[in-house]
Design an enzyme around this catalytic site. Structure first.
Site, PDB file in Angstrom:
ATOM      1  CD  GLN A  24     -16.730   9.390   7.737  1.00 56.57           C
ATOM      2  OE1 GLN A  24     -17.873   8.951   7.642  1.00 56.57           O
ATOM      3  NE2 GLN A  24     -15.799   8.775   8.443  1.00 56.57           N
TER       4      GLN A  24
ATOM      5  CB  CYS B  52     -18.858   1.585  10.947  1.00 59.89           C
ATOM      6  SG  CYS B  52     -17.586   0.497  10.324  1.00 59.89           S
TER       7      CYS B  52
HETATM    8  N1  SAH Z   1     -10.958   7.420   9.939  1.00 62.49           N
HETATM    9  C1  SAH Z   1     -11.329   7.617   8.569  1.00 62.49           C
HETATM   10  C2  SAH Z   1     -11.687   6.336   7.801  1.00 62.49           C
HETATM   11  C3  SAH Z   1     -12.377   5.250   8.534  1.00 62.49           C
HETATM   12  S1  SAH Z   1     -12.954   3.940   7.497  1.00 62.49           S
HETATM   13  C4  SAH Z   1     -12.458   8.600   8.482  1.00 62.49           C
HETATM   14  O1  SAH Z   1     -13.083   8.911   9.481  1.00 62.49           O
HETATM   15  O2  SAH Z   1     -12.724   9.111   7.400  1.00 62.49           O
HETATM   16  C5  SAH Z   1     -11.758   2.676   7.793  1.00 62.49           C
HETATM   17  C6  SAH Z   1     -10.467   2.857   7.046  1.00 62.49           C
HETATM   18  O3  SAH Z   1      -9.608   1.780   7.399  1.00 62.49           O
HETATM   19  C7  SAH Z   1     -10.564   2.835   5.531  1.00 62.49           C
HETATM   20  O4  SAH Z   1      -9.952   3.994   5.028  1.00 62.49           O
HETATM   21  C8  SAH Z   1      -9.772   1.571   5.117  1.00 62.49           C
HETATM   22  O5  SAH Z   1      -9.078   1.724   3.913  1.00 62.49           O
HETATM   23  C9  SAH Z   1      -8.822   1.421   6.263  1.00 62.49           C
HETATM   24  N2  SAH Z   1      -8.285   0.076   6.548  1.00 62.49           N
HETATM   25  C10 SAH Z   1      -8.872  -1.116   6.354  1.00 62.49           C
HETATM   26  N3  SAH Z   1      -8.111  -2.109   6.860  1.00 62.49           N
HETATM   27  C11 SAH Z   1      -7.005  -1.526   7.393  1.00 62.49           C
HETATM   28  C12 SAH Z   1      -5.858  -2.023   8.086  1.00 62.49           C
HETATM   29  N4  SAH Z   1      -5.698  -3.319   8.325  1.00 62.49           N
HETATM   30  N5  SAH Z   1      -4.944  -1.134   8.516  1.00 62.49           N
HETATM   31  C13 SAH Z   1      -5.094   0.193   8.279  1.00 62.49           C
HETATM   32  N6  SAH Z   1      -6.163   0.715   7.635  1.00 62.49           N
HETATM   33  C14 SAH Z   1      -7.107  -0.133   7.198  1.00 62.49           C
END
Ligand code: SAH
Length: 456
Positions: free
Chosen positions: A286, A412
């Site tokens: 982040q 987001c």
């Molecule tokens: N919760 C984490 C990241 C959120 S960003 C944090 O707060 O840091 C969203 C995340 O979803 C990213 O890491 C991306 O790689 C992942 N992502 C995207 N599509 C996805 C899917 N279909 N299944 C699982 N993860 C996915």
């Protein structure tokens, strides 16, 4: 029917809203016009550049009466740079705009008429907050080196040493790098002909630890005069990691796969709350840890854990929310599609001595239904934090079938949030409360946390 305006007309309008890219939106006799460089409350003369059937685009000609919410941007290149869209808007007004954006999506797309919306959480210091910056390096027209940012929607570089939303230490790093490049004739990369060496300068900073990383992305295997490079960079306070990243592809993806350590570690450490995270040049982390802590605190408050719950954290990235929740839950299971992120999540669990978090690689919409079908998994709380496109409907269906008491949705993108909440609330869930958090001042982005509870 004849259109109200046509190309090149000049009309006077009041800006009433802001679009997805920060542009002002006003109406002329009911016809919607999008106008860059204006903000809510401006009264302006604008020239129509393009007139579609239902809306058009216009250029600001004259500010007849500037909005009371206008402020002088701190950054002299704010208008050209693609990074900030709202610096010319008073910060309190930015927050109001973001909160309204969430509220409007929930009403218009989600169909929620009355709901408990808690006040948006703003930043105490809306400048110098980003812990990660990527500066493209190129050539100026006069042959000199350009380091800075891409102008909005282009790849031409605006030369600057000072980004007002990046870490302050970047100013020293860029000053040194500019001298180094000029003195030793390091060839900037040229996107046009795929020649030259230095593509980007990536910096990462741990806000709590003060640790600093510099990673140079190069179209080659080594950088000349690396001793001089290291000697200069390591004098910068907090320097912990200096490395190269090899990217020889003709692509506008910034980073390649290979890291070459030059000095120190290949990672820095930072904290969110009490949890330490190890951050390498390629890790997702982040970018605003201070606001992230506030966002996760709300997610934790909404989840209301007492220590005996089983929690699933979908789209878990490097396990940031999972590890935060694990402090209060019996067991947390994280699911994430990028294998490297799951490796990082496991490392982060280990270095924090957290044993009640387990991670799975795969798409949430594959992993959860499959485990539910084959292993009959259970959850008291499900947390989701999807990318902007939101959750697949099949995943939402599995969530409904699993019947967790609570769903905490971290989002987001308020539009897809509203769509997904609508789906869940048409079935067995009820929206209890929702709260927006500003993680990116001066941009149009907004994060939201929503709590749903099961009705029966
Ligand atoms: N919760 C984490 C990241 C959120 S960003 C944090 O707060 O840091 C969203 C995340 O979803 C990213 O890491 C991306 O790689 C992942 N992502 C995207 N599509 C996805 C899917 N279909 N299944 C699982 N993860 C996915």
């Amino acid at each position: 029917m004849e259109q109200v305006v046509k190309k090149n007309d000049i009309v006077e309008i009041t800006i009433e809203d802001i679009g997805a890219n920060g542009e002002g939106i006003g109406k002329y006799q009911g016809y919607t016009l999008f106008v860059k460089d204006t903000t809510v409350g401006d009264r302006a003369k604008v020239k129509v550049m393009k007139a579609n059937k239902n809306y058009g685009f216009a250029r600001l000609m004259e500010l007849v009466e500037p909005s009371a919410y206008r402020v002088e941007p701190r950054c002299p290149i704010a208008a050209q740079c693609g990074g900030c869209q709202l610096q010319h808007m008073d910060y309190a007004k930015q927050l109001e705009y973001k909160e309204n954006k969430v509220k409007n999506c929930l009403t218009r797309i989600g169909g929620f008429l009355e709901f408990n919306m808690e006040p948006i959480v703003g930043m105490e210091e809306p400048f110098y907050y980003r812990n990660k910056s990527q500066f493209p390096v190129g050539k100026r027209k006069d042959g000199g080196v350009a380091i800075g940012f891409y102008a909005g929607r282009t790849h031409s570089i605006i030369d600057t040493d000072h980004c007002y939303i990046g870490a302050k230490v970047n100013v020293d790093i860029l000053k040194f790098m500019r001298n180094f490049i000029e003195k030793y004739h390091i060839e900037p990369y040229d996107e046009g002909n795929h020649r030259g060496l230095l593509r980007h300068i990536l910096t990462r900073v741990g806000y709590r630890t003060g640790e600093v990383m510099v990673c140079l992305i190069i179209n080659g295997n080594d950088i000349p005069h690396r001793d001089k490079l290291i000697e200069g960079l390591k004098k910068i306070p907090g320097m912990k990691s200096i490395c190269l990243n090899i990217n020889r592809e003709k692509t506008n993806v910034i980073l390649g796969d290979t890291i070459v350590p030059l000095w120190g570690e290949t990672y820095i450490t930072d904290y969110i709350g009490d949890i330490a995270y190890r951050i390498s040049p390629l890790s997702f982390f982040q970018v605003n840890p201070i606001q992230t802590k506030k966002l996760y605190d709300i997610a934790l408050e909404y989840a209301d854990l007492h220590g005996d719950e089983v929690v699933w954290d979908l789209y878990c990235g490097i396990g940031t929310i999972s590890l935060f929740l694990a402090q209060k839950a019996k067991m947390v299971y994280g699911v994430e599609i990028i294998p490297q992120a799951i490796e990082d999540a496991k490392t982060n669990a280990r270095i924090n001595g957290i044993n009640n978090a387990k991670f799975f690689v795969g798409a949430a919409e594959d992993v959860l239904p499959q485990k539910y079908k084959e292993e009959n998994i259970y959850a008291d709380v499900i947390v989701v934090d999807p990318p902007r496109k939101g959750c697949e409907q099949s995943l939402l269906e599995t969530i409904i079938a699993m019947r967790p008491k609570k769903v905490v949705y971290v989002s987001c993108d308020p539009a897809t949030l509203a769509r997904d909440l609508k789906f869940l609330c048409e079935k067995d869930y009820e929206m209890v409360k929702v709260r927006a958090v500003d993680q990116f001042s001066h941009s149009v982005h907004v994060e939201t946390v929503a709590l749903l509870t099961r009705l029966l």
